[in-house]
Design an enzyme around this catalytic site. Structure first.
Site, PDB file in Angstrom:
ATOM      1  N   HIS A 156       0.831  -1.218   0.000  1.00  0.00           N
ATOM      2  CA  HIS A 156       0.000   0.000   0.000  1.00  0.00           C
ATOM      3  C   HIS A 156       0.859   1.259   0.000  1.00  0.00           C
ATOM      4  O   HIS A 156       0.425   2.309   0.471  1.00  0.00           O
ATOM      5  CB  HIS A 156      -0.940   0.036   1.207  1.00  0.00           C
ATOM      6  CG  HIS A 156      -1.663  -1.248   1.450  1.00  0.00           C
ATOM      7  ND1 HIS A 156      -2.886  -1.538   0.897  1.00  0.00           N
ATOM      8  CD2 HIS A 156      -1.306  -2.351   2.165  1.00  0.00           C
ATOM      9  CE1 HIS A 156      -3.262  -2.751   1.275  1.00  0.00           C
ATOM     10  NE2 HIS A 156      -2.313  -3.272   2.032  1.00  0.00           N
ATOM     11  N   SER A 277      14.329  21.587 -16.296  1.00  0.00           N
ATOM     12  CA  SER A 277      13.089  22.319 -16.546  1.00  0.00           C
ATOM     13  C   SER A 277      13.436  23.622 -17.243  1.00  0.00           C
ATOM     14  O   SER A 277      14.484  24.211 -16.982  1.00  0.00           O
ATOM     15  CB  SER A 277      12.397  22.602 -15.214  1.00  0.00           C
ATOM     16  OG  SER A 277      11.590  23.753 -15.317  1.00  0.00           O
ATOM     17  N   LYS A 283      15.564  21.873 -11.131  1.00  0.00           N
ATOM     18  CA  LYS A 283      14.934  20.586 -11.435  1.00  0.00           C
ATOM     19  C   LYS A 283      15.851  19.590 -12.148  1.00  0.00           C
ATOM     20  O   LYS A 283      16.646  19.947 -12.999  1.00  0.00           O
ATOM     21  CB  LYS A 283      13.692  20.792 -12.310  1.00  0.00           C
ATOM     22  CG  LYS A 283      12.530  21.445 -11.618  1.00  0.00           C
ATOM     23  CD  LYS A 283      12.002  20.656 -10.428  1.00  0.00           C
ATOM     24  CE  LYS A 283      11.248  19.409 -10.829  1.00  0.00           C
ATOM     25  NZ  LYS A 283       9.958  19.693 -11.443  1.00  0.00           N
ATOM     26  N   GLU A 290       9.519   8.369 -16.936  1.00  0.00           N
ATOM     27  CA  GLU A 290       8.128   8.795 -17.136  1.00  0.00           C
ATOM     28  C   GLU A 290       7.642   8.452 -18.542  1.00  0.00           C
ATOM     29  O   GLU A 290       6.503   8.028 -18.736  1.00  0.00           O
ATOM     30  CB  GLU A 290       8.002  10.301 -16.900  1.00  0.00           C
ATOM     31  CG  GLU A 290       8.181  10.684 -15.440  1.00  0.00           C
ATOM     32  CD  GLU A 290       8.269  12.193 -15.276  1.00  0.00           C
ATOM     33  OE1 GLU A 290       7.258  12.798 -14.958  1.00  0.00           O
ATOM     34  OE2 GLU A 290       9.364  12.752 -15.489  1.00  0.00           O
TER      35      GLU A 290
END
Ligand code: ARG
Length: 464
Positions: A156, A277, A283, A290
């Site tokens: 979980h 970024s 970043k 992804e």
């Protein structure tokens, strides 16, 4: 330009319709298989005497030249010739004259396209297996570097019990091992030679199908002409296997994305596999992971497209089936590209083992071991669970870990607790005590790695 099938027609094709039904823009990638298949077919026609041996020879030579022309970028395909099969035939006739028109004897594009796609897919299956095996080797190497690197295992997404990084990585080894197995299985069913099925009902010519199969390296010939031209199970199977590979990669990517966040800080991706970024200078984003996670959707879509395209088709060939190619090609390209990038991304990542260990020490990942400790002392498990649950609740209110409770505090919960409780809940011990086969203890994982290496070895020597 006159059509290869123009005899029955009185009017030219509509231009839009010509574009619409032409597949050369995407099936051109089958050119090599189409030519090799044609060479095998021509040799067979010569062997059984449907054409002469010299004719067969000249056709094969012509086809070889076309192959060289295409590879040198010298051949021009046309939309009017529809697809790779008729383009190649047209190029042949341009090259060797009317003799080229004999090539298509006892053959249809329906069995031809089935042949080409099978030949193409056989190669791609082998390539995909190769990429999976490379990834598996990397997993083994990394696992061997981290037999004692402890991190929390989760359920979980809540810290559950400590495991090792080696054990975690080897979990993925198992997934990819099943993927390899599935592809090998799919290969067996792809390895069936359909030529001779003709358009749907075979042919009156006395073909030597076995000879064609042998020349092209197929295991066997198809049993039923109707099935041979309408079967795309192999494409569905590959795409299903590819969808599972993508699902496995995607889950792994999800973990890598989480792990590279400041909140986890378990991993730092190499600069070569990260991006910045345009606005936020600080970043460092895990874009590769992804994108792989995102691309799993494409491959699921390809699978869905194939299944849906096939579901309502009456036997035998229907033009709908031309739609098989872009979906299959996309699945092949996507899964291969993802595997090619995933492996080096993982191999170059830095594991922040201190953070992993710290996380394993917090969050009561040793609570089960505390309960098990009581069980070893004779307390029934359900009761032990209750006692430890209360101890954890107490710790939370005191902002303490289980290791930090004094023996006096422990004894408030049960008189059974003794000095040896601290060893039982030591995180390293929690892992090393789990030596059940398949468990995370160093010795169990070492055995798993040994078996994994044997599996790789027998695969590479072809004995699996
Ligand atoms: N381009 C076609 C395909 O990919 C080849 C088979 C065409 N057969 C036909 N009868 N129109 O499916």
């Amino acid at each position: 330009m006159s059509k290869l099938w123009g005899g029955r027609f009185q009017k030219e094709s509509d231009r839009l319709m010509e574009d619409f039904h032409s597949s050369i823009s995407f099936d051109r990638r089958l050119y090599k298989y189409d030519l090799q298949g044609s060479m095998a077919h021509a040799r067979m026609l010569g062997k059984v005497g449907i054409i002469t041996a010299e004719e067969a020879e000249r056709i094969v030579e012509g086809l070889k030249e076309i192959l060289a022309d295409i590879e040198a970028g010298k051949a021009e395909f046309s939309v009017q010739a529809e697809d790779i099969h008729m383009n190649n035939e047209q190029l042949l006739t341009e090259k060797i004259g009317d003799l080229g028109k004999k090539l298509h004897t006892a053959r249809s594009r329906n069995d031809q396209v089935a042949l080409d796609v099978r030949m193409y897919l056989k190669d791609e299956i082998i390539e995909t297996i190769g990429l999976l095996v490379e990834l598996q080797k990397t997993l083994i190497e990394l696992a061997e570097q981290h037999p004692d690197t402890v991190l929390p295992g989760y359920t979980h997404l809540q810290r559950a019990q400590p495991v090792t990084l080696a054990h975690h990585l080897m979990a993925y080894f198992q997934m990819f091992s099943r993927d390899v197995d599935r592809l090998k299985d799919c290969y067996r069913r792809t390895n069936v030679m359909p030529l001779g099925a003709g358009a749907l009902a075979g042919t009156t010519f006395p073909l030597d199908r076995q000879f064609v199969a042998e020349q092209l390296g197929f295991d066997r010939i198809s049993e039923n002409s109707l099935d041979a031209v309408s079967d795309r199970d192999f494409a569905v199977e590959f795409t299903a296997a590819a969808a599972l590979i993508m699902m496995h990669l995607s889950r792994f990517c999800e973990e890598i994305i989480l792990w590279s966040s400041a909140e986890f800080a378990f991993i730092e991706l190499d600069d070569a596999y990260s991006t910045g970024s345009s606005m936020m200078p600080q970043k460092k984003n895990p874009d590769v992971a992804e994108l792989i996670r995102g691309k799993s959707g494409r491959v699921y879509g390809d699978l869905q497209a194939l299944l849906t395209m096939l579901k309502g088709l009456p036997l035998a060939y229907n033009k709908d089936m031309q739609e098989d190619k872009e979906a299959l090609f996309d699945a092949v390209d996507t899964v291969k590209k993802c595997l090619m990038l995933f492996r080096p991304m993982l191999a170059t990542a830095k594991f922040r083992t201190e953070n992993m260990a710290r996380a394993a020490r917090g969050g009561f990942t040793n609570a089960t071991d505390l309960a098990d400790y009581l069980v070893y002392k004779g307390v029934p498990f359900r009761q032990a669970h209750e006692i430890v649950g209360r101890a954890v609740f107490y710790c939370i209110s005191k902002e303490k870990t289980l290791e930090e409770l004094s023996l006096e505090e422990y004894r408030e919960f049960s008189p059974v607790f003794d000095e040896d409780v601290y060893k039982a809940i030591d995180i390293g011990h929690c892992v090393s005590a789990r030596k059940v086969p398949g468990g995370p203890a160093r010795e169990a994982v070492e055995k798993a790695i040994k078996r994994a290496k044997q599996e790789m070895q027998s695969f590479l020597t072809g004995r699996s």
